[in-house]
Write a protein that holds these residues in place. Sequence first.
Motif: not given
Length: 210
Positions: A93-110
């Motif tokens: 994902a990052f190699r393809g240019g993603a700016v972030d990767f967030i795991e579910k369940p996610y923190n809302e403010q994050l």
Amino acid sequence: MQQQRVYVVDDDQGMLDSTVWLLESVGLQAIPYTSGQAFLDNYSETLPACVLLDIRMPGMGGLAVQDALRERGSQLPIIFVSAHADVPIVVRAFRGGAVDFIEKPYNEQLLLDSVQRALRLNQRPSASSPQTAEVQERLTQLTSRERDVLLPLVQGYSNREIAEQLGVSVKTVDLYRSRVMKRMQATSLPALVGMAIGVGLIEPFKLQAR
């Protein structure tokens, strides 16, 4: 001023609805799609926007959507969200240019902080960005043993495999892994992998096979 938009692509209707509500609660225009193909058929790059993209979906998954956007020359920043994150997927994902990767369940403010960063970006941060400098500074604070654990960790090796490589117990690796996460200020393994790629610590094309 044009309202900033966030495309939310997730086949889980409950997660989709809650994410849209969260984004709209802070004044963003959230545009939901339940499939990757529906998003690709309808998105626009004429307004400031970013994409919240689920990894696992029926039909076209998130990584395939990312590939399709790249083929079209899209500049939309992508934030991946997933309940099923392993190192090879995160690195791809990052190699393809993603700016972030967030795991579910996610923190809302994050999630909101990540979206705001993405909306300010036209492309991934360069190696000379302040963010990269901060990560480099954190790396210098690691002990030699912590660095020994960090490298195989972000390459996709399990704690047991790292223990075998270093000739220590799994419990010891667990301890050093916890210290590495704390010193690097990484909230998750995907976040740590992203840091490692961003500063050139690991080569994305050389992953531990699974």
